[in-house]
Design a protein around this motif. Sequence first.
Motif, PDB file in Angstrom:
ATOM      1  N   LEU A  61     -53.029 -33.814 -74.908  1.00  0.00           N
ATOM      2  CA  LEU A  61     -52.037 -33.795 -75.984  1.00  0.00           C
ATOM      3  C   LEU A  61     -52.681 -34.159 -77.321  1.00  0.00           C
ATOM      4  CD1 LEU A  61     -49.126 -33.530 -76.956  1.00  0.00           C
ATOM      5  CD2 LEU A  61     -48.754 -35.916 -76.283  1.00  0.00           C
ATOM      6  N   GLU A  63     -53.651 -36.364 -69.343  1.00  0.00           N
ATOM      7  CA  GLU A  63     -52.570 -35.674 -70.056  1.00  0.00           C
ATOM      8  C   GLU A  63     -52.503 -36.132 -71.510  1.00  0.00           C
ATOM      9  OE1 GLU A  63     -49.123 -36.523 -67.759  1.00  0.00           O
ATOM     10  OE2 GLU A  63     -49.736 -35.270 -66.051  1.00  0.00           O
ATOM     11  N   MET A  64     -52.695 -37.433 -71.745  1.00  0.00           N
ATOM     12  CA  MET A  64     -52.706 -37.927 -73.123  1.00  0.00           C
ATOM     13  C   MET A  64     -53.887 -37.342 -73.887  1.00  0.00           C
ATOM     14  SD  MET A  64     -51.451 -41.909 -73.003  1.00  0.00           S
ATOM     15  CE  MET A  64     -52.608 -42.481 -71.751  1.00  0.00           C
ATOM     16  N   ASP A 101     -42.400 -41.474 -67.685  1.00  0.00           N
ATOM     17  CA  ASP A 101     -42.972 -42.364 -66.674  1.00  0.00           C
ATOM     18  C   ASP A 101     -42.454 -43.792 -66.804  1.00  0.00           C
ATOM     19  OD1 ASP A 101     -45.119 -40.912 -65.038  1.00  0.00           O
ATOM     20  OD2 ASP A 101     -45.618 -40.299 -67.080  1.00  0.00           O
ATOM     21  N   THR A 135     -46.753 -39.959 -81.448  1.00  0.00           N
ATOM     22  CA  THR A 135     -47.278 -38.769 -80.773  1.00  0.00           C
ATOM     23  C   THR A 135     -47.127 -38.855 -79.257  1.00  0.00           C
ATOM     24  OG1 THR A 135     -48.898 -38.450 -82.550  1.00  0.00           O
ATOM     25  CG2 THR A 135     -49.334 -37.339 -80.463  1.00  0.00           C
ATOM     26  N   LEU A 136     -47.379 -40.033 -78.697  1.00  0.00           N
ATOM     27  CA  LEU A 136     -47.447 -40.161 -77.236  1.00  0.00           C
ATOM     28  C   LEU A 136     -46.160 -40.654 -76.582  1.00  0.00           C
ATOM     29  CD1 LEU A 136     -51.021 -41.703 -76.799  1.00  0.00           C
ATOM     30  CD2 LEU A 136     -50.330 -39.308 -76.551  1.00  0.00           C
ATOM     31  N   MET A 168     -43.890 -38.306 -74.369  1.00  0.00           N
ATOM     32  CA  MET A 168     -44.467 -37.949 -73.081  1.00  0.00           C
ATOM     33  C   MET A 168     -44.410 -39.126 -72.109  1.00  0.00           C
ATOM     34  SD  MET A 168     -48.329 -36.676 -72.189  1.00  0.00           S
ATOM     35  CE  MET A 168     -48.993 -38.330 -72.228  1.00  0.00           C
TER      36      MET A 168
END
Length: 325
Positions: free
Chosen positions: A196, A192-193, A139, A131-132, A135
């Motif tokens: 989401l 942000e996480m 970075d 999931t993460l 994103m």
Amino acid sequence: MPVTVGGEPPTQDISLLLIPDALIPDRDADGRGYALHPALQFAAPRLSRAAKFWTEAPALAPIEWYAALIGAAGGAASLLAAAMGDAIPATARQGWLFSPFAGRLGRDSVHIMPQDIFAWDGADAEWLVGTLQPMLAGDGITLLVRDACMLAVSDAAWDAHPASFARVAGHILPNRHPEGADGGRLMRLCAEMQMLLASQPSPRRLAAGLPDVMGVWLWAPSALPAAPVSRPALIAGDALIRACADDAGGMLPVAIMGAAGVEAHLEHQRFPRHWLLGGGRHAVLAGTRALPRFGRRPWRPGNAAAFEALLRRMRGLAGISGGEG
């Protein structure tokens, strides 16, 4: 349930039982005393009479106590990185422990669920990474999994120093930026996480009636590549310690576990000779075979020694070179 890292339970007695959450600040003792965790009341009469060595100590998670005990200069995340070995990208310059959490929203705060009642397994970890990761890739961060424990590695070192997860789990989620030039950047990434995850809950956890994952805490940053360090086995109730320790480093006569699991574990063990009780801003080493002391409030620090003095005593009890017996 605490297990022995790397095999059957040891035949030798436990020389040191370390309980990071044993002491609870006692609000009825003018803010300077402690109460024993309710799960340890079975041992309270014996521990209250024991000779005690008080020290100032930060609130540490079990994996951080383990890192301090074995003298891992790189910190807790470096131990997980060492256990992952060749899975760490050659470009990685920093590693972070990556701890998911559930919580309860208040009017202006988030109260995080204690870690020992937050159910988590390898399938959950794989879902969270899937999931993460898209994103986080922007970075320069890669997520890795070992035995349901997660490590975030980055191609560049971030100057951020967040609180230990010991100060987050079971407490209010910090709402201030961590120290360091990149502290604000790290908190924005965590926010942000969180957003989401709110939009993409875990179907598996929802179907099982488990609390949804609210967010993730990045902590214990360590420089990579990590310097080699022996990671001896011991009895551990913490999944991170179990994921890091290695039989090749030997077996320590030490157990590290949360207060809730101690009584059940000691049904099959002799009463340990030394108990290290952590919590709040202090830790106390209680020697149950020493001459008892009477007439004092048992959980009120006197003259607290420096943390390094405690580490030397711990290492001596564990049979680690450089410790005091």
